[in-house]
Design a protein around this motif. Structure first.
Motif, short mmCIF file in Angstrom:
data_model
loop_
_atom_site.label_atom_id
_atom_site.label_comp_id
_atom_site.label_asym_id
_atom_site.label_seq_id
_atom_site.Cartn_x
_atom_site.Cartn_y
_atom_site.Cartn_z
N ILE A 1 0.88 -1.19 0.00
CA ILE A 1 0.00 0.00 0.00
C ILE A 1 0.91 1.23 0.00
N THR A 2 0.73 2.10 -0.98
CA THR A 2 1.69 3.19 -1.17
C THR A 2 1.02 4.57 -1.07
N PRO A 3 1.82 5.60 -0.78
CA PRO A 3 1.28 6.96 -0.59
C PRO A 3 1.34 7.77 -1.89
N TRP A 4 0.86 9.00 -1.83
CA TRP A 4 0.78 9.82 -3.04
C TRP A 4 2.00 10.71 -3.26
N ASN A 5 2.93 10.74 -2.31
CA ASN A 5 4.01 11.72 -2.48
C ASN A 5 5.16 11.24 -3.36
N PHE B 1 3.42 -1.25 4.03
CA PHE B 1 2.68 0.02 3.94
C PHE B 1 3.62 1.20 4.03
N THR B 2 3.39 2.21 3.22
CA THR B 2 4.00 3.53 3.42
C THR B 2 2.89 4.55 3.43
N GLY B 3 2.89 5.38 4.46
CA GLY B 3 1.86 6.40 4.56
C GLY B 3 1.90 7.03 5.94
N SER B 4 0.75 7.50 6.38
CA SER B 4 0.71 8.25 7.65
C SER B 4 0.82 7.30 8.85
N THR B 5 1.31 7.84 9.94
CA THR B 5 1.43 7.06 11.17
C THR B 5 0.05 6.59 11.64
N PRO C 1 19.51 0.24 3.86
CA PRO C 1 18.16 0.17 4.46
C PRO C 1 17.58 1.55 4.71
N PHE C 2 16.27 1.64 4.49
CA PHE C 2 15.55 2.91 4.68
C PHE C 2 14.34 2.65 5.56
N GLY C 3 14.23 3.40 6.67
CA GLY C 3 13.05 3.23 7.52
C GLY C 3 13.25 3.94 8.84
N GLU D 1 6.30 2.19 6.85
CA GLU D 1 7.14 3.38 6.70
C GLU D 1 6.21 4.57 6.89
N LEU D 2 6.43 5.34 7.96
CA LEU D 2 5.40 6.30 8.37
C LEU D 2 5.92 7.74 8.36
N GLY D 3 5.33 8.57 9.17
CA GLY D 3 5.62 10.00 9.13
C GLY D 3 6.96 10.35 9.77
N GLU E 1 4.60 18.99 15.06
CA GLU E 1 3.83 18.07 14.21
C GLU E 1 4.37 18.01 12.79
N GLU E 2 4.13 16.88 12.14
CA GLU E 2 4.51 16.77 10.73
C GLU E 2 3.61 17.70 9.92
N ILE E 3 4.21 18.63 9.19
CA ILE E 3 3.42 19.63 8.43
C ILE E 3 3.11 19.10 7.03
N ASP F 1 7.29 15.28 2.02
CA ASP F 1 8.38 14.30 2.08
C ASP F 1 8.50 13.84 3.53
N CYS F 2 8.38 12.52 3.72
CA CYS F 2 8.47 11.99 5.09
C CYS F 2 9.82 12.29 5.72
N CYS F 3 10.87 12.47 4.88
CA CYS F 3 12.21 12.72 5.41
C CYS F 3 12.49 14.22 5.60
N LEU G 1 -0.65 -4.60 -5.45
CA LEU G 1 -0.24 -3.22 -5.19
C LEU G 1 -1.46 -2.31 -5.16
N LYS G 2 -1.62 -1.57 -4.05
CA LYS G 2 -2.70 -0.57 -3.99
C LYS G 2 -2.08 0.82 -3.88
N PRO G 3 -2.11 1.57 -4.98
CA PRO G 3 -1.58 2.93 -4.90
C PRO G 3 -2.55 3.84 -4.15
P1 NAD Z 1 -2.18 7.91 4.03
O1 NAD Z 1 -1.84 7.14 5.26
O2 NAD Z 1 -3.37 8.76 4.05
O3 NAD Z 1 -2.35 6.92 2.79
C1 NAD Z 1 -1.37 5.99 2.44
C2 NAD Z 1 -2.02 4.81 1.75
O4 NAD Z 1 -2.88 4.13 2.67
C3 NAD Z 1 -2.90 5.17 0.56
O5 NAD Z 1 -2.74 4.19 -0.45
C4 NAD Z 1 -4.29 5.12 1.15
O6 NAD Z 1 -5.29 4.89 0.18
C5 NAD Z 1 -4.16 3.95 2.09
N1 NAD Z 1 -5.13 3.88 3.18
C6 NAD Z 1 -5.91 4.86 3.70
N2 NAD Z 1 -6.70 4.36 4.69
C7 NAD Z 1 -6.38 3.05 4.82
C8 NAD Z 1 -6.82 1.99 5.67
N3 NAD Z 1 -7.73 2.18 6.62
N4 NAD Z 1 -6.26 0.78 5.51
C9 NAD Z 1 -5.31 0.56 4.58
N5 NAD Z 1 -4.87 1.52 3.73
C10 NAD Z 1 -5.39 2.74 3.85
O7 NAD Z 1 -0.85 8.73 3.69
P2 NAD Z 1 -0.62 9.74 2.48
O8 NAD Z 1 -1.40 10.97 2.80
O9 NAD Z 1 -0.81 9.06 1.16
O10 NAD Z 1 0.95 10.01 2.62
C11 NAD Z 1 1.46 10.93 3.50
C12 NAD Z 1 2.04 10.28 4.73
O11 NAD Z 1 2.93 9.24 4.34
C13 NAD Z 1 2.88 11.22 5.55
O12 NAD Z 1 2.64 11.04 6.92
C14 NAD Z 1 4.30 10.80 5.21
O13 NAD Z 1 5.25 11.14 6.20
C15 NAD Z 1 4.16 9.36 5.02
N6 NAD Z 1 5.23 8.83 4.18
C16 NAD Z 1 6.19 8.07 4.76
C17 NAD Z 1 7.24 7.60 4.00
C18 NAD Z 1 8.31 6.75 4.63
O14 NAD Z 1 8.99 6.07 3.90
N7 NAD Z 1 8.47 6.75 5.93
C19 NAD Z 1 7.30 7.87 2.65
C20 NAD Z 1 6.29 8.64 2.07
C21 NAD Z 1 5.25 9.10 2.86
#
Ligand code: NAD
Length: 479
Positions: free
Chosen positions: A148-152, A226-230, A446-448, A250-252, A380-382, A283-285, A174-176
């Motif tokens: 599961i991947t994020p939009w950035n 998963f990469t996305g929000s915490t 390694p990245f994380g 991989e989170l915020g 906070e993460e902006i 950018d998470c970094c 893969l779920k973008p």
């Molecule tokens: P998000 O958490 O809103 O979404 C990420 C993914 O999760 C998307 O594909 C979304 O559709 C999916 N998602 C949403 N709700 C879900 C659920 N209940 N179950 C499973 N999947 C779900 O994050 P975002 O807004 O796309 O990305 C921004 C965040 O990602 C920031 O906090 C950023 O720091 C973090 N990020 C971290 C890294 C890293 O490597 N640490 C890299 C890029 C982004």
């Protein structure tokens, strides 16, 4: 082949899902809706798991390492052939400057090449167990895994999950992110062109809120990467616990940038702005908290502001643009609430804070000083092009504040003193540190994150290990 794929990629084909709500994509640079992309349904997910499992058992896991490596090299070659097409789609989809998008697609190809090469080096150990005989370990693929991947960073992050998982012998769903599906779907075209067997990679655009919980209910999915929000990462971990699915998260982040008085200030102030503004700060970094040693604070801030002024903000399709628009109107609104909170508290907005263009979701790079450690902008993460700068006099006190955050993703330290560089790098509670640089990502390393920035690692051999189970086999001495 000009039109971009906008259907679900299932068992090697783009297929229509008629009864779901499509996502209308808005170009962040001109605010116009320009393409609709179909969304996967729960039934699509079920078919995807079935197809992936079949391919895993019938083809992919038993392909010889040599053939699997050759397949991944073909994917890399097709990505390179289609670099411009993928980069343009990414730019139009999320407003990423085209030069960055080209680099990121190149990085995606490099990731496939790295893991193709790694396959022949990836093995177990033989162990001299006390009872004698032969004891050895093997790494076995997990089976079907979800990414599961994020939009950035849609394309490179998709590659750095899919490539090691496939290299280790898994099949991937893969779920973008809902709003950034295009480059992932183009990976579907690449998979077709590279003649990868059907079902090895399934690509399901659509809602995370719908598909995410369904991934966790599906016992045939063995891992969720998963990469996305915490916040969502925590939810995924909770849901995955039901079936003890493996997770990597991989989170915020809220990373520090520490500048000592003996640093090369021109270099630090010249390079640091892009360590927070790149990708419009999404950018998470992002090193969004700068600590500067008091004797050089004024000089550094002046140089940093001057570098910020030089940054080219504008049309992402122009080759010299460094910063494009934010991904969406909502994301810009969210960042503006941070800037407003700093204004309301009487903090000093030294540059930026405004919308530089009438059309598009643009926001100027913003420097805030005279902050307090309790400020929202500081804590906070902006996820926007906003940085806070503060002076320090005492290293021990400064380091306490550096680590006074739930996050621990990246960080930089600028100094000419080697001992100090080593001490501070070890002292920062983060997974990815750079000295006199803001480089965070190396395909081979390694990245994380530490703490709330995540669990597990992408990239390097560690990521490939994360897509396997470790099995121990013992054969007693037959003498
Ligand atoms: P998000 O958490 O809103 O979404 C990420 C993914 O999760 C998307 O594909 C979304 O559709 C999916 N998602 C949403 N709700 C879900 C659920 N209940 N179950 C499973 N999947 C779900 O994050 P975002 O807004 O796309 O990305 C921004 C965040 O990602 C920031 O906090 C950023 O720091 C973090 N990020 C971290 C890294 C890293 O490597 N640490 C890299 C890029 C982004």
């Amino acid at each position: 082949m000009n039109a971009y794929p906008n259907q679900v990629f299932l068992n090697g084909q783009f297929v229509s899902v008629p009864d779901t709500q499509p996502t209308s994509l808005i170009n962040p640079a001109d605010e116009q809706a320009w393409i609709e992309v179909q969304s996967a349904s729960l039934a699509t997910l079920s078919s995807a798991v079935e197809g992936a499992e079949k391919s895993f058992h019938q083809i992919w896991k038993s392909l010889t390492p040599g053939k699997r490596a050759a397949a991944l090299y073909r994917v890399a070659a097709e990505i390179r052939k289609n670099q411009r097409r993928i980069a343009e789609a990414e730019s139009k989809n999320i407003g990423k400057p085209i030069s960055d998008a080209m680099d990121e697609v190149g990085l995606g190809a490099r990731v496939f090449e790295y893991y193709a090469g790694a396959i022949s080096q990836f093995g177990g150990q033989t162990l001299p167990v006390a009872s004698g005989g032969l004891d050895y370990t093997v790494r076995e693929p997990l089976g079907v895994v979800a990414a599961i991947t994020p939009w950035n960073f849609p394309f490179p992050i998709a590659c750095w999950k899919v490539a090691p998982a496939l290299a280790a012998g898994n099949c991937v769903i893969l779920k973008p992110a809902t709003i950034s599906p295009l480059s992932a779907l183009l990976l579907g075209e690449i998979i077709q062109q590279a003649e990868i067997p059907e079902g090895v990679l399934q690509i399901l655009p659509g809602s995370g809120g719908l598909l995410g919980p369904a991934f966790s209910k599906e016992s045939r999915i063995r891992k969720i990467s998963f990469t996305g929000s915490t916040e969502v990462g925590k939810e995924i971990m909770r849901m995955a616990s039901d079936q003890l699915q493996r997770v990597s998260l991989e989170l915020g982040g809220k990373s520090p940038n520490i500048v000592f008085a003996d640093a090369d200030l021109d270099k630090a102030a010249g390079q640091s702005p892009m360590s927070v503004y790149a990708n419009t700060g999404q950018d998470c970094c992002a090193r969004s908290r700068i600590f500067v040693e008091a004797p050089v604070y004024d000089e550094f801030v002046a140089k940093f502001i001057e570098s910020t002024r030089q940054i080219k903000v504008g049309d992402p399709m122009k080759p010299d643009t460094q910063i494009g628009p934010m991904v969406s109107s909502d994301q810009r609104d969210s960042v503006e609430t941070f800037i407003q909170s700093a204004r309301d508290a009487g903090r000093n907005i030294r540059i930026g804070g405004d919308r530089p263009l009438n059309k598009g979701f643009y926001l100027s790079p913003t420097v805030i000083t005279d902050i307090e450690f309790g400020d929202r902008c500081w804590k906070e993460e902006i996820f926007g092009p906003v940085v806070c700068v503060t002076p320090f006099t005492n290293e021990v006190e400064m380091m306490k504040e550096v680590n006074n955050t739930p996050y621990g993703l990246s960080g930089s330290v600028w100094t000419r003193d080697l001992h100090r560089a080593l001490r501070i790098s070890r002292g920062i509670e983060s997974g990815v540190i750079s000295v006199n640089s803001h480089s965070s990502v190396h395909v081979e390393a390694p990245f994380g994150g530490f703490k709330a920035s995540g669990i597990g690692r992408d990239l390097g051999i560690n990521a490939m290990e994360g897509y396997t189970e470790l099995k121990n086999i013992y054969i007693p001495d037959l003498q």
